[in-house]
Motif scaffolding. Structure first.
Motif, PDB file in Angstrom:
ATOM      1  N   LYS A 215      23.773  71.758  34.538  1.00 30.96           N
ATOM      2  CA  LYS A 215      23.244  72.118  33.217  1.00 30.96           C
ATOM      3  C   LYS A 215      22.644  70.929  32.475  1.00 30.96           C
ATOM      4  O   LYS A 215      22.323  71.042  31.294  1.00 30.96           O
ATOM      5  N   MET A 216      22.492  69.812  33.146  1.00 28.27           N
ATOM      6  CA  MET A 216      21.870  68.653  32.521  1.00 28.27           C
ATOM      7  C   MET A 216      20.450  69.016  32.095  1.00 28.27           C
ATOM      8  O   MET A 216      19.662  69.533  32.873  1.00 28.27           O
ATOM      9  N   LYS A 217      20.116  68.740  30.841  1.00 24.41           N
ATOM     10  CA  LYS A 217      18.805  69.090  30.315  1.00 24.41           C
ATOM     11  C   LYS A 217      17.748  68.117  30.840  1.00 24.41           C
ATOM     12  O   LYS A 217      17.904  66.908  30.792  1.00 24.41           O
ATOM     13  N   VAL A 218      16.669  68.669  31.351  1.00 27.02           N
ATOM     14  CA  VAL A 218      15.540  67.903  31.846  1.00 27.02           C
ATOM     15  C   VAL A 218      14.301  68.323  31.072  1.00 27.02           C
ATOM     16  O   VAL A 218      14.038  69.526  30.924  1.00 27.02           O
ATOM     17  N   LEU A 219      13.542  67.341  30.562  1.00 30.67           N
ATOM     18  CA  LEU A 219      12.325  67.664  29.826  1.00 30.67           C
ATOM     19  C   LEU A 219      11.155  67.642  30.808  1.00 30.67           C
ATOM     20  O   LEU A 219      10.597  66.592  31.117  1.00 30.67           O
ATOM     21  N   LEU A 220      10.808  68.805  31.308  1.00 25.42           N
ATOM     22  CA  LEU A 220       9.720  68.928  32.275  1.00 25.42           C
ATOM     23  C   LEU A 220       8.405  68.558  31.614  1.00 25.42           C
ATOM     24  O   LEU A 220       8.066  69.078  30.545  1.00 25.42           O
ATOM     25  N   PHE A 221       7.653  67.655  32.263  1.00 25.22           N
ATOM     26  CA  PHE A 221       6.404  67.115  31.701  1.00 25.22           C
ATOM     27  C   PHE A 221       6.670  66.440  30.361  1.00 25.22           C
ATOM     28  O   PHE A 221       5.770  66.336  29.530  1.00 25.22           O
ATOM     29  N   PHE A 222       7.935  66.025  30.121  1.00 21.92           N
ATOM     30  CA  PHE A 222       8.365  65.366  28.893  1.00 21.92           C
ATOM     31  C   PHE A 222       8.295  66.283  27.670  1.00 21.92           C
ATOM     32  O   PHE A 222       8.384  65.826  26.542  1.00 21.92           O
ATOM     33  N   VAL A 223       8.166  67.589  27.895  1.00 19.25           N
ATOM     34  CA  VAL A 223       7.996  68.527  26.784  1.00 19.25           C
ATOM     35  C   VAL A 223       8.929  69.724  26.889  1.00 19.25           C
ATOM     36  O   VAL A 223       9.611  70.080  25.917  1.00 19.25           O
ATOM     37  N   ILE A 224       8.992  70.352  28.062  1.00 23.61           N
ATOM     38  CA  ILE A 224       9.694  71.627  28.212  1.00 23.61           C
ATOM     39  C   ILE A 224      11.146  71.387  28.630  1.00 23.61           C
ATOM     40  O   ILE A 224      11.404  70.897  29.729  1.00 23.61           O
ATOM     41  N   PRO A 225      12.130  71.727  27.772  1.00 18.67           N
ATOM     42  CA  PRO A 225      13.535  71.521  28.142  1.00 18.67           C
ATOM     43  C   PRO A 225      14.026  72.608  29.107  1.00 18.67           C
ATOM     44  O   PRO A 225      13.858  73.798  28.861  1.00 18.67           O
ATOM     45  N   LEU A 226      14.620  72.172  30.196  1.00 23.18           N
ATOM     46  CA  LEU A 226      15.153  73.099  31.196  1.00 23.18           C
ATOM     47  C   LEU A 226      16.470  72.557  31.738  1.00 23.18           C
ATOM     48  O   LEU A 226      16.622  71.342  31.903  1.00 23.18           O
ATOM     49  N   PRO A 227      17.422  73.430  32.048  1.00 21.10           N
ATOM     50  CA  PRO A 227      18.601  72.973  32.800  1.00 21.10           C
ATOM     51  C   PRO A 227      18.157  72.539  34.194  1.00 21.10           C
ATOM     52  O   PRO A 227      17.250  73.127  34.781  1.00 21.10           O
ATOM     53  N   LEU A 228      18.783  71.536  34.717  1.00 19.95           N
ATOM     54  CA  LEU A 228      18.370  70.986  36.011  1.00 19.95           C
ATOM     55  C   LEU A 228      18.402  72.033  37.106  1.00 19.95           C
ATOM     56  O   LEU A 228      17.523  72.058  37.975  1.00 19.95           O
ATOM     57  N   TYR A 229      19.403  72.918  37.104  1.00 23.27           N
ATOM     58  CA  TYR A 229      19.507  73.884  38.203  1.00 23.27           C
ATOM     59  C   TYR A 229      18.302  74.828  38.215  1.00 23.27           C
ATOM     60  O   TYR A 229      17.864  75.267  39.292  1.00 23.27           O
ATOM     61  N   ILE A 230      17.754  75.156  37.053  1.00 27.25           N
ATOM     62  CA  ILE A 230      16.565  76.024  37.007  1.00 27.25           C
ATOM     63  C   ILE A 230      15.364  75.280  37.573  1.00 27.25           C
ATOM     64  O   ILE A 230      14.569  75.844  38.351  1.00 27.25           O
ATOM     65  N   LEU A 231      15.205  74.010  37.208  1.00 28.73           N
ATOM     66  CA  LEU A 231      14.098  73.214  37.731  1.00 28.73           C
ATOM     67  C   LEU A 231      14.188  73.095  39.249  1.00 28.73           C
ATOM     68  O   LEU A 231      13.214  73.334  39.967  1.00 28.73           O
ATOM     69  N   THR A 232      15.376  72.761  39.735  1.00 31.67           N
ATOM     70  CA  THR A 232      15.555  72.555  41.176  1.00 31.67           C
ATOM     71  C   THR A 232      15.293  73.821  41.968  1.00 31.67           C
ATOM     72  O   THR A 232      14.533  73.817  42.948  1.00 31.67           O
ATOM     73  N   PHE A 233      15.914  74.909  41.546  1.00 32.47           N
ATOM     74  CA  PHE A 233      15.745  76.137  42.323  1.00 32.47           C
ATOM     75  C   PHE A 233      14.391  76.791  42.076  1.00 32.47           C
ATOM     76  O   PHE A 233      13.920  77.576  42.905  1.00 32.47           O
ATOM     77  N   GLY A 234      13.749  76.453  40.972  1.00 32.98           N
ATOM     78  CA  GLY A 234      12.366  76.882  40.773  1.00 32.98           C
ATOM     79  C   GLY A 234      11.462  76.249  41.824  1.00 32.98           C
ATOM     80  O   GLY A 234      10.627  76.928  42.442  1.00 32.98           O
ATOM     81  N   PHE A 235      11.636  74.934  42.027  1.00 29.26           N
ATOM     82  CA  PHE A 235      10.879  74.252  43.073  1.00 29.26           C
ATOM     83  C   PHE A 235      11.230  74.809  44.449  1.00 29.26           C
ATOM     84  O   PHE A 235      10.366  74.939  45.324  1.00 29.26           O
ATOM     85  N   ALA A 236      12.508  75.139  44.656  1.00 28.49           N
ATOM     86  CA  ALA A 236      12.941  75.661  45.957  1.00 28.49           C
ATOM     87  C   ALA A 236      12.276  77.004  46.245  1.00 28.49           C
ATOM     88  O   ALA A 236      11.799  77.248  47.363  1.00 28.49           O
ATOM     89  N   ILE A 237      12.227  77.874  45.248  1.00 29.02           N
ATOM     90  CA  ILE A 237      11.603  79.185  45.431  1.00 29.02           C
ATOM     91  C   ILE A 237      10.127  79.031  45.760  1.00 29.02           C
ATOM     92  O   ILE A 237       9.584  79.711  46.650  1.00 29.02           O
ATOM     93  N   LEU A 238       9.453  78.134  45.032  1.00 27.04           N
ATOM     94  CA  LEU A 238       8.035  77.895  45.308  1.00 27.04           C
ATOM     95  C   LEU A 238       7.844  77.343  46.720  1.00 27.04           C
ATOM     96  O   LEU A 238       6.897  77.740  47.424  1.00 27.04           O
ATOM     97  N   SER A 239       8.729  76.460  47.145  1.00 29.38           N
ATOM     98  CA  SER A 239       8.611  75.884  48.482  1.00 29.38           C
ATOM     99  C   SER A 239       8.789  76.951  49.557  1.00 29.38           C
ATOM    100  O   SER A 239       8.064  76.971  50.563  1.00 29.38           O
ATOM    101  N   VAL A 240       9.742  77.856  49.354  1.00 26.22           N
ATOM    102  CA  VAL A 240       9.946  78.954  50.305  1.00 26.22           C
ATOM    103  C   VAL A 240       8.711  79.846  50.352  1.00 26.22           C
ATOM    104  O   VAL A 240       8.218  80.208  51.434  1.00 26.22           O
TER     105      VAL A 240
END
Length: 306
Positions: A215-240
């Protein structure tokens, strides 16, 4: 005034551990009190408690002189002491140095030498040196910058928790296995490909952090706040999706990316994160950016991205 790396307390007279190089208060100054990464190496306590009086005395059954020498040069203040706690930054610098070497080799020696030295390929998977050189090589400045941003923000957090030696091993092994996995899949599918980039290792680092601090907050593109697990698995889904459907990947500008390498790195990171899982002292928010495509971005590790 310094802060204790273990409990965060302010300390007017901080103590620095000679094994890990971090700063601690009086309560946590002993290596066993801050779960020092160097505890696993204490079959040779010389690097921590050396009195300086027994250097010339043989020690049958103890550590060898080579081990003692390595302990001395890698201890705080030694020639290699800088890399303790800074392996992520050292690898980051090595990535940029390798990119410069790539340009020089391509310009003055030729494309064939470039491919043979820096890319892991289906044509020559037996070139063992490329298992490692391909991790630090990148297909474009954007590709390098995207991986550099991810390594800069995420790498030191994993290194701080796992220790420099284990972090280095994670980075190198996951990067090599991710590249080899992609090459192996390409060979099984009857395709040719060349892989280069630290994306597999970066996804492994993200996988570790996702387990330790989902649940660590990550600012995607330094603007959009997201929990790390959403960012990681978002990339994973796109990769699949992009791996299964190369046409979709191509239409999205991601057709020249080794998506299987991303997935392999992530799986390794998730597995290793489970091994490390415990009480973690990590920040709750982090800024991260790197343009569309995330870690690795277009071209990395990729199929013939030059």
């Amino acid at each position: 005034m310094a802060h204790c790396d273990e409990c965060g307390a302010d300390e007017n007279m901080p103590y620095q551990c000679r094994r890990c190089g971090q700063t601690f208060c009086a309560d946590h100054r002993l290596p066993e009190n801050h779960d020092c990464p160097g505890l696993g190496d204490w079959n040779d306590p010389d690097g921590v408690f050396d009195s300086g009086f027994d250097d010339s005395v043989d020690n049958p059954g103890g550590t060898s002189r080579v081990q003692q020498l390595f302990s001395k040069v890698s201890s705080t203040g030694g020639p290699l002491g800088y890399f303790r706690g800074n392996v992520a930054y050292a690898f980051l610098g090595l990535m940029w140095i390798t990119f410069l070497l790539q340009q020089l080799v391509g310009l003055f020696i030729g494309f064939d030498a470039y491919v043979s030295l820096f890319t892991l390929s289906t044509a020559h998977p037996e070139y063992v040196w490329t298992w490692l050189t391909s991790i630090f090589s990148h297909g474009s400045l954007y590709h390098l910058a995207a991986n550099s941003i991810a390594l800069f923000f995420f790498g030191p957090l994993v290194e701080r928790y796992a220790g420099s030696k284990k972090f280095a091993l994670l980075f190198l092994v996951s990067g090599a296995l991710a590249g080899l996995g992609h090459v192996g899949v390409s060979l099984a599918l009857g395709e040719s490909s060349r892989v280069l980039g630290a994306s597999g290792a970066v996804f492994a680092i993200m996988g570790v952090l996702t387990v330790l601090k989902p649940k660590m907050k990550v600012l995607l593109f330094f603007v959009i706040p997201l929990p790390l697990y959403i960012l990681t698995f978002g990339f994973a889904i796109l990769s699949v999706l992009f791996f299964i459907s190369p046409e979709t990947a191509g239409s999205a500008g991601m057709g020249n990316v080794a998506h299987f390498a991303h997935l392999a790195g992530l799986v390794i990171g998730l597995w290793y994160g489970r091994q490390l899982k415990g009480e973690v002292r990590l920040p709750n928010q982090l800024q991260f950016g790197g343009g569309p495509g995330g870690p690795g971005g277009p071209g990395g590790p990729g199929r013939g991205r030059f």
